[in-house]
Design a protein around this motif. Structure first.
Motif: not given
Length: 425
Positions: A312-320, A355-357
């Protein structure tokens, strides 16, 4: 910090094809991009287009009394250039005593010699010398020089005194040159340049005017984007190979390609250079004519210390990142993270994070497109590993063939470039 509207307009309107005036301006490390003047007057043909860039990565001891001849490889050409010098990682004002631009002798990437008659002085608001505040970049005035595409330029700076830590990009994969003891910026022969370095110093970018290109695309990432594993001096990083693909298109469909990779860089944490979250404005949104960015970052977060284990830390950063880019009208292509089994940092738990990212990048509907680098370079028989033909031996980086496969995985149409039917990939 946004530039004042009057200054932004000046940067554009004072430069014309017949009268190239002084437009040197200081840019903060997180400068907002030049939105209105370029975007509103010519949304598809910006006046200035980035042809080459690098991202500051380290601060090293100063080089007082030294002429530094940086060798850079263009992606698109033009009839004038401007230089982005940098003191972004410095702690004291940087004094640049002189700056010149020239064409490197063709076919001699390890030579400091210039093409006779091509060397031009650059100025800053008409002055030959300039002081760059710490934490800042600064653009030179336009330099009248016909810059070819896919050519090497010599960008030479003289630093007369100790100005504190020198901002560099450490892993240039290019032979650059030093001349001690005097200002040799105007020397065409290259004879005084008896020392070499494999880093770029005090230099962050080159823009061209009159390229006819649609703008530029930034490749944002870590050592894989920086070119680790590729042949030094041969310009075979995957962004270089992407530039070669774009160069095969008609001039009005091309994009300049800007490499913002830093070896060892992370998405979430500072370390080797500022994190991608911290440097996104300076290394992407402030660059000239940017229309798209390809983001491939995260493997050092996954395998590094401390390891980042929450997808989730990766996905939040990508969204930002996507939100910040979209606010400036810039498309964002998500690059999947490549396999690395066999590397010392590999574990099954970290592989599950990768894999999740990658599932999010492919299926999250956040990005404007996907460059599936993982699919392009993995071994079909062992998909957590790099294809042996692409592996230089460390099971993490890529050789020239692997980097070509990555460049081929980018859909040109996804960058906003119209291509002949079937030629997007």
């Amino acid at each position: 910090m946004a530039l004042p509207g009057r200054l932004v307009a000046t940067l554009v309107t004072t430069v014309s094809l017949t009268l190239l005036g002084a437009v040197g301006t200081t840019l903060p490390a997180h400068a907002a991009p030049q939105r209105t003047a370029e975007a509103e007057t010519a949304p598809h043909r910006p006046l200035w287009t980035g042809t080459w860039a690098t991202a500051p990565s380290h601060a090293v001891p100063a080089l007082p009394g030294t002429s530094i001849r940086n060798v850079v490889h263009t992606s698109v050409g033009g009839h004038a250039a401007r230089i982005r010098v940098t003191n972004r990682l410095g702690t004291a004002p940087l004094r640049i005593g002189a700056l010149t631009v020239a064409l490197q002798t063709p076919g001699a990437p390890r030579s400091p010699a210039a093409v006779p008659g091509s060397l031009r002085p650059a100025t800053f608001r008409g002055a030959a010398s300039v002081t760059v505040p710490p934490g800042r970049d600064l653009l030179s005035d336009p330099v009248r020089l016909r810059v070819p595409a896919a050519a090497n330029l010599l960008v030479t700076l003289y630093t007369p005194e100790d100005s504190g830590p020198a901002t560099q990009h450490r892993s240039a994969l290019q032979t650059n040159f030093l001349a001690r003891g005097a200002d040799h910026t105007a020397d065409e022969t290259g004879t005084p340049y008896t020392l070499t370095t494999t880093s770029w110093h005090y230099l962050a970018g080159v823009d061209v005017a009159g390229s006819g290109a649609r703008g530029s695309v930034v490749a944002l990432g870590d050592s894989i984007t920086d070119g680790s594993g590729s042949t030094s001096g041969a310009n075979r990083r995957w962004p270089d190979r992407l530039a070669a693909r774009l160069h095969a298109l008609p001039p009005h469909r091309r994009l300049g390609v800007l490499n913002a990779g830093i070896a060892g860089n992370r998405l979430l944490l500072d370390g080797t250079g500022p994190s991608v979250l911290a440097r996104f404005d300076a290394d992407v949104l402030s660059r000239a004519g940017v229309r798209a960015v390809i983001v491939m970052i995260g493997i050092n977060d996954i395998k590094g210390t401390p390891a980042q284990t929450d997808p989730a830390a990766f996905t939040d950063a990508y969204r930002s990142l996507v939100a910040r880019a979209h606010d400036r009208g810039v498309r964002v292509i998500g690059g999947t993270i490549a396999p690395y089994a066999g590397h010392s940092g590999y574990t099954e738990a970290r592989e599950a994070v990768r894999q999740s990212v990658n599932r999010f990048i492919r299926d999250g509907e956040v990005f404007d497109g996907v460059a599936d680098f993982d699919a392009a370079v993995r071994d079909p028989g062992q998909p957590n590993r790099i294809l042996p033909a692409y592996d230089p031996g460390d099971h993490l980086h890529f050789n020239d063939a692997g980097l070509q496969a990555m460049a081929d995985a980018v859909d040109l149409a996804g960058l906003g470039v119209r291509t002949p039917q079937g030629a997007g990939r």
